[in-house]
Structure formats: C-alpha cells, structure tokens
Design a protein around this motif. Structure first.
Motif, PDB file in Angstrom:
ATOM      1  N   VAL A 153       0.791  -1.029   0.002  1.00  0.00           N
ATOM      2  CA  VAL A 153       0.211   0.306   0.421  1.00  0.00           C
ATOM      3  C   VAL A 153       0.665   1.636   0.020  1.00  0.00           C
ATOM      4  CG1 VAL A 153      -1.950   1.423   0.899  1.00  0.00           C
ATOM      5  CG2 VAL A 153      -2.424  -0.738   0.506  1.00  0.00           C
ATOM      6  N   ALA A 154       2.176   1.239   0.589  1.00  0.00           N
ATOM      7  CA  ALA A 154       2.720   2.446   0.437  1.00  0.00           C
ATOM      8  C   ALA A 154       3.308   2.854  -0.814  1.00  0.00           C
ATOM      9  CB  ALA A 154       3.602   2.251   1.787  1.00  0.00           C
ATOM     10  N   PHE A 155       3.975   0.890  -1.709  1.00  0.00           N
ATOM     11  CA  PHE A 155       4.411   1.831  -2.267  1.00  0.00           C
ATOM     12  C   PHE A 155       3.812   2.333  -3.579  1.00  0.00           C
ATOM     13  CE2 PHE A 155       5.068  -0.241  -6.442  1.00  0.00           C
ATOM     14  CZ  PHE A 155       6.638   0.630  -7.058  1.00  0.00           C
ATOM     15  N   LEU A 156       2.029   1.908  -3.598  1.00  0.00           N
ATOM     16  CA  LEU A 156       1.440   2.182  -4.377  1.00  0.00           C
ATOM     17  C   LEU A 156       0.780   3.865  -3.908  1.00  0.00           C
ATOM     18  CD1 LEU A 156      -0.989  -0.269  -4.717  1.00  0.00           C
ATOM     19  CD2 LEU A 156      -0.072  -0.537  -6.256  1.00  0.00           C
ATOM     20  N   CYS A 157       1.066   3.497  -2.981  1.00  0.00           N
ATOM     21  CA  CYS A 157       0.247   5.484  -3.077  1.00  0.00           C
ATOM     22  C   CYS A 157       1.172   5.690  -3.042  1.00  0.00           C
ATOM     23  CB  CYS A 157       0.262   5.545  -1.170  1.00  0.00           C
ATOM     24  SG  CYS A 157      -1.047   5.303  -0.315  1.00  0.00           S
ATOM     25  N   CYS A 158       2.920   6.066  -2.582  1.00  0.00           N
ATOM     26  CA  CYS A 158       4.000   7.181  -3.566  1.00  0.00           C
ATOM     27  C   CYS A 158       4.415   7.288  -5.444  1.00  0.00           C
ATOM     28  CB  CYS A 158       4.912   6.000  -3.321  1.00  0.00           C
ATOM     29  SG  CYS A 158       6.032   6.469  -1.028  1.00  0.00           S
ATOM     30  N   LEU A 159       3.646   6.253  -5.562  1.00  0.00           N
ATOM     31  CA  LEU A 159       3.153   5.842  -7.160  1.00  0.00           C
ATOM     32  C   LEU A 159       2.291   6.921  -7.646  1.00  0.00           C
ATOM     33  CD1 LEU A 159       4.022   1.880  -8.382  1.00  0.00           C
ATOM     34  CD2 LEU A 159       6.038   4.000  -7.980  1.00  0.00           C
ATOM     35  N   SER A 160       1.022   6.641  -6.725  1.00  0.00           N
ATOM     36  CA  SER A 160       0.275   7.351  -7.046  1.00  0.00           C
ATOM     37  C   SER A 160       0.537   9.078  -6.871  1.00  0.00           C
ATOM     38  CB  SER A 160      -1.268   7.365  -6.117  1.00  0.00           C
ATOM     39  OG  SER A 160      -1.670   5.626  -6.004  1.00  0.00           O
ATOM     40  N   MET A 161       1.240   9.091  -6.002  1.00  0.00           N
ATOM     41  CA  MET A 161       2.206  10.484  -5.830  1.00  0.00           C
ATOM     42  C   MET A 161       3.022  10.926  -7.199  1.00  0.00           C
ATOM     43  SD  MET A 161       1.690  12.714  -2.657  1.00  0.00           S
ATOM     44  CE  MET A 161       3.244  13.426  -2.906  1.00  0.00           C
ATOM     45  N   GLY A 162       3.625  10.061  -7.442  1.00  0.00           N
ATOM     46  CA  GLY A 162       4.653  10.815  -8.705  1.00  0.00           C
ATOM     47  C   GLY A 162       3.694  11.122  -9.649  1.00  0.00           C
ATOM     48  N   TYR A 163       2.049  10.190  -9.980  1.00  0.00           N
ATOM     49  CA  TYR A 163       1.806  10.647 -11.131  1.00  0.00           C
ATOM     50  C   TYR A 163       1.044  11.476 -10.906  1.00  0.00           C
ATOM     51  CZ  TYR A 163      -2.608  10.423 -13.848  1.00  0.00           C
ATOM     52  OH  TYR A 163      -3.671  10.901 -14.635  1.00  0.00           O
TER      53      TYR A 163
END
Length: 215
Positions: A153-163
């Motif tokens: 979840v932390a990884f996906l949230c960080c990817l979302s932040m990148g987007y």
C-alpha cells in the motif's frame, strides 16, 4: 500562482514525520544486521528523503505565509528524494542478498546530473520498489505476511504521488489530494515497521555484524 495555505503546508509535515519515525525504528532495529556499507546506504537514503520532504513542506509554509517564494527548496525536492529512495532501497536489498560481514562494504556510483526528470523517476521507482519489496520479504520471513500488504500500500501510494506530481499542482485540491494519499502511504509504512519492530525485527537474521566499542 500556487494555491497553498498555511494549514495545507502544516499538513504536509505529517507524512514527513511519519516517514522519519519509520526510518528511525528501522535504523535502530537493523543497525547490527547490516554491513557498514549497507547501513550507510540505507541511513543516507532515508536522511535524504526526510530532508527533501521537510524542505518541500517548509517551502509551502514560507509561500503560504507570504514570507518568500524560495523556489530552490521546491526544485531540489524531486532529485534529492529520488536519490534517497535509490540509496535506501539498495541498502535493504544488499542486506537481504549478500552476506553481511563486518568488513563488507558497498560502493555507490553517483549518477550524472541531468536536467530532465525521467532519470529521477526511474531512480525513485527502482529504489522505492527495492525498499518496499525488501521489507515485504522480511515480513514474510518473520511470518507476518499481512504486514507485507502494508508495504505494498505504501508503494502504491508513493506511485500515485508520482503520478499526481505530473498534474497541475498549482491547484489547491490537487495538493490536498496528494497530501491525503501521502499520509495514508506513510501511515501504512509506519504501521508495518512498528508491527515488525514489536514482533522482534532486531532479533532477526543470522551472520550479522557485531559492533564493538574501543576505548
């Protein structure tokens, strides 16, 4: 013109604090489990990430309070954080993939500076993926498979932040959305780290380096 407000800027410090606590817990638990080189990579990386996040939040606060538009604080955020995640990820992967003797050391090659952002995007995804995947592997080894979901979840949230960072960040609602996702992601990371800490992370792994103090 950026639509930053003081409350928004203050909220931006929350994920920075959450990540800082996670990093401190991991550094304390893994210090005797890593070679000097691996720990140096992880410590340097997490410090870079914390510093980048804190300076970005400070930039927003100064801007929102009408003190100044210190653009350099904003501009340095992405490259510094990207390199930080790369170093932290390398440290975790090194600990898991190579025997951690007390004389071991790993070299770090500093990449050439580019004006574009594609390199830093790649470094961030690579480092962040390595860090979260490594923590997930540790969770599975400790028979805490559910905790690995928190790191995902932390990884996906960080990817979302990148987007979201590629969108129009001058709009207030975009900043609030990004900050909400960031808080969730860093909260998941902290919860996962604390769970492993309570489960005895510091007692895990064999063949670790021993630290002796000489007087």
């Amino acid at each position: 013109m950026n639509q930053f407000s003081v409350p928004m800027a203050l909220v931006d410090f929350i994920p920075v604090i959450l990540f800082a606590v996670s990093s401190i817990v991991l550094q304390r638990d893994l210090y005797n489990k890593m070679s000097k080189g691996a720990f140096a990579l992880f410590a340097a990386g997490t410090i870079d990430i914390i510093a980048a996040g804190a300076l970005k939040a400070l930039y927003k606060l100064l801007y929102a309070a009408g003190v100044c538009d210190f653009e350099r604080l904003n501009a340095m955020f992405f490259p510094v954080q990207s390199l930080g995640f790369l170093l932290a990820g390398m440290g975790i992967v090194a600990m898991l993939c190579w025997k951690q003797g007390k004389t071991a050391a790993y070299a770090v090659a500093v990449p050439t500076i580019y004006s574009g952002t594609f390199l830093f995007v790649g470094l961030m995804v690579l480092g962040l993926g390595g860090m979260m995947a490594g923590l997930g592997v540790i969770a599975v080894r400790m028979k805490k498979k559910g905790v690995s979901v928190l790191f995902a979840v932390a990884f996906l949230c960080c990817l979302s932040m990148g987007y979201l960072s590629s969108r129009d960040f001058t709009q207030a609602y975009m900043n609030w959305m990004a900050e909400g996702i960031n808080v969730v992601g860093q909260g998941a990371l902290l919860l996962g780290v604390l769970t492993l800490h309570k489960a005895g992370l510091a007692a895990q792994f064999s063949g670790t380096r021993k630290v002796t103090l000489s007087h």
